[in-house]
Design a protein around this motif. Structure first.
Motif, short mmCIF file in Angstrom:
data_model
loop_
_atom_site.label_atom_id
_atom_site.label_comp_id
_atom_site.label_asym_id
_atom_site.label_seq_id
_atom_site.Cartn_x
_atom_site.Cartn_y
_atom_site.Cartn_z
N PRO A 1 79.59 -6.47 18.33
CA PRO A 1 78.79 -7.03 17.08
C PRO A 1 78.74 -5.92 16.14
O PRO A 1 78.48 -6.93 14.74
CB PRO A 1 78.24 -7.54 18.09
N MET A 2 78.47 -4.96 15.79
CA MET A 2 78.90 -3.94 15.20
C MET A 2 79.29 -4.14 13.55
O MET A 2 80.01 -4.05 12.45
CB MET A 2 78.24 -2.64 14.93
N LEU A 3 81.37 -4.42 14.23
CA LEU A 3 81.80 -4.30 12.92
C LEU A 3 82.71 -5.49 13.61
O LEU A 3 83.92 -6.29 13.90
CB LEU A 3 82.88 -3.68 13.30
N PRO A 4 82.25 -7.14 13.38
CA PRO A 4 82.97 -8.32 14.25
C PRO A 4 84.85 -8.46 13.70
O PRO A 4 85.27 -8.94 14.02
CB PRO A 4 82.57 -9.11 13.93
N ASP A 5 84.71 -8.18 12.14
CA ASP A 5 86.00 -8.66 11.83
C ASP A 5 86.97 -7.26 11.68
O ASP A 5 87.87 -7.36 11.25
CB ASP A 5 85.57 -8.83 10.05
N VAL A 6 86.88 -6.06 12.60
CA VAL A 6 87.56 -5.06 13.14
C VAL A 6 88.36 -5.47 14.33
O VAL A 6 87.24 -5.99 15.09
CB VAL A 6 87.00 -3.83 12.73
N PRO A 7 89.77 -5.73 14.30
CA PRO A 7 90.19 -5.93 15.60
C PRO A 7 89.93 -4.72 16.15
O PRO A 7 89.89 -3.62 16.23
CB PRO A 7 91.66 -5.72 15.11
N THR A 8 90.02 -5.09 17.69
CA THR A 8 90.21 -3.76 18.84
C THR A 8 92.07 -3.46 18.45
O THR A 8 92.79 -4.22 17.82
CB THR A 8 90.25 -4.66 20.09
N LEU A 9 92.48 -2.03 19.06
CA LEU A 9 93.79 -2.27 18.96
C LEU A 9 94.62 -1.93 20.48
O LEU A 9 95.83 -2.46 19.77
CB LEU A 9 93.22 -0.48 19.50
N GLN A 10 93.97 -3.10 21.17
CA GLN A 10 94.73 -4.04 21.44
C GLN A 10 95.25 -5.25 20.69
O GLN A 10 96.86 -5.51 20.92
CB GLN A 10 94.16 -4.49 22.58
N GLU A 11 94.64 -5.85 20.38
CA GLU A 11 94.32 -6.97 19.24
C GLU A 11 95.63 -6.54 18.27
O GLU A 11 96.48 -7.44 17.70
CB GLU A 11 93.86 -7.64 18.60
N ALA A 12 95.49 -5.15 17.98
CA ALA A 12 96.14 -4.07 16.75
C ALA A 12 97.34 -4.11 16.72
O ALA A 12 98.02 -3.14 15.92
CB ALA A 12 96.00 -3.66 16.12
N GLY A 13 97.93 -4.14 18.54
CA GLY A 13 98.93 -3.76 18.73
C GLY A 13 99.67 -1.91 19.61
O GLY A 13 100.99 -1.83 19.69
N VAL A 14 98.27 -1.80 19.99
CA VAL A 14 97.94 -0.60 20.89
C VAL A 14 98.35 -1.34 22.13
O VAL A 14 96.80 -1.26 22.93
CB VAL A 14 96.98 -0.23 20.84
N PRO A 15 99.23 -1.69 23.16
CA PRO A 15 98.84 -2.11 24.57
C PRO A 15 98.17 -1.69 25.28
O PRO A 15 98.41 -0.12 25.85
CB PRO A 15 100.94 -2.44 24.73
N GLY A 16 97.70 -1.75 26.14
CA GLY A 16 96.77 -1.35 27.44
C GLY A 16 95.55 -0.87 26.93
O GLY A 16 94.95 -0.06 27.83
N TYR A 17 95.57 -0.42 25.81
CA TYR A 17 94.33 0.60 24.70
C TYR A 17 92.94 -0.38 25.43
O TYR A 17 92.25 -1.52 25.47
CB TYR A 17 94.34 0.73 24.05
N ASP A 18 91.87 0.42 26.32
CA ASP A 18 90.13 0.07 26.34
C ASP A 18 89.85 0.96 26.84
O ASP A 18 90.32 1.92 28.00
CB ASP A 18 90.66 -1.61 27.43
#
Length: 320
Positions: free
Chosen positions: A227-244
């Motif tokens: 919620p603090m950065l709603p427009d910043v994608p997750t690393l998974q979304e951005a092409g780093v598979p499995g990152y959590d």
């Protein structure tokens, strides 16, 4: 380095020391031990909680920053404190999950030597670079990093930021030199000064610089956007598979502490952080309030210890 600050000196509720079951708690000032320096997310939530529970407990709460050893120095001190409920630790995934897999001799057992009180916060991390770094997204960052070979470096101020960065490196195949700091604020200072190329950091230390535009947030570490950065994608979304990945903060007492102290501290801390004020303050620090029972924390810690075993193996983190 140990720093003290008296959060509140005058008891406000003279009868608040009467705990459930008729046991007197607390009977004197309390000590909140924080493993990281002022300016860190852990310190921020600890001071917010300490000031407010001192009112309801009717006793001052002294916050002590005991830094170094990725939190192990503070954890050892807390483990050896008198088990009477008057000394408690704001622990993190560094001290109470990762240490099992990354430290040869931490000097304490994060399960056997402590009594869980409550989880307080979940701390998402952010991959960030200085605003003048050539890349404006994660894909560009990976391309730039690979083009630079071994010339890139990154800063870490705790085990969480180390693991998050190493996990990124292991998945993407980039190379970078690690530079360790006693706390995240010092690393952020060097990132701003151009002495570091990137960090994977919590927002407590870097959020104001992201908001000001002097640092650029490329991706967030959890599997869901924050919620603090709603427009910043997750690393998974951005092409780093499995990152959590996410860090966390929780409160522990020394083992064999009285049940009355555990119950009372759990109730008071949850009341503070579950309030609207507590949720807003946490978001301002880059944290998400997340509390529960001592049993909830024990189960959560067990899962985190298991997960950190997988993280350490995947990121190639050595036992030091």
């Amino acid at each position: 380095m140990i720093g003290r600050r008296l959060v509140l000196a005058t008891p406000l509720l003279p009868f608040a020391a009467q705990a459930q079951g008729g046991d007197a708690f607390p009977t004197r000032p309390l000590r909140a031990i924080v493993p990281f320096p002022p300016g860190s997310a852990t310190d921020g939530v600890a001071r917010f909680v300490a000031e407010r529970i001192s009112r309801s407990l009717g006793q001052p709460v002294v916050v002590e920053n005991v830094t170094g050893g990725n939190g192990a120095i503070a954890a050892r001190q807390a483990a050896r404190a008198a088990p009477d409920g008057h000394s408690f630790l704001f622990a993190t995934n560094s001290t109470h999950a990762a240490a099992v897999h990354l430290m040869r001799e931490p000097g304490y057992d994060p399960v056997r030597d402590f009594a869980p009180v409550t989880l307080t916060s979940i701390a998402p991390l952010v991959l960030m670079v200085r605003a003048d770094f050539p890349a404006t997204d994660v894909a560009g960052f990976i391309t730039e990093a690979k083009a630079r070979g071994n010339s890139l470096n990154y800063g870490t101020g705790n085990i969480g930021s180390l693991a998050a960065a190493q996990l990124l490196i292991s998945i993407t195949g980039i190379s970078a030199e690690r530079i360790s700091y006693r706390g995240t604020p010092a690393a952020v200072t060097d990132l701003l000064a151009g002495r570091l190329h990137f960090m994977v950091s919590d927002l407590a230390s870097a959020g104001e610089h992201v908001r000001a535009g002097t640092l650029r947030a490329l991706g967030v570490t959890p599997a869901q956007r924050i919620p603090m950065l709603p427009d910043v994608p997750t690393l998974q979304e951005a092409g780093v598979p499995g990152y959590d990945f996410a860090s966390w903060v929780a409160v522990f007492l020394p083992s064999r502490s009285p049940e009355a102290a555990i119950t009372r501290l759990n109730r008071e801390i949850r009341a503070v952080l579950d309030s609207e004020e507590g949720r807003r303050y946490s978001l301002g620090l880059g944290l998400v309030s997340s509390t529960g029972t001592p049993e909830d924390l024990a189960r959560f810690q067990a899962r985190e210890i298991e997960q950190w075993g997988r993280i350490a193996q995947a990121a190639g983190l050595p036992r030091e």
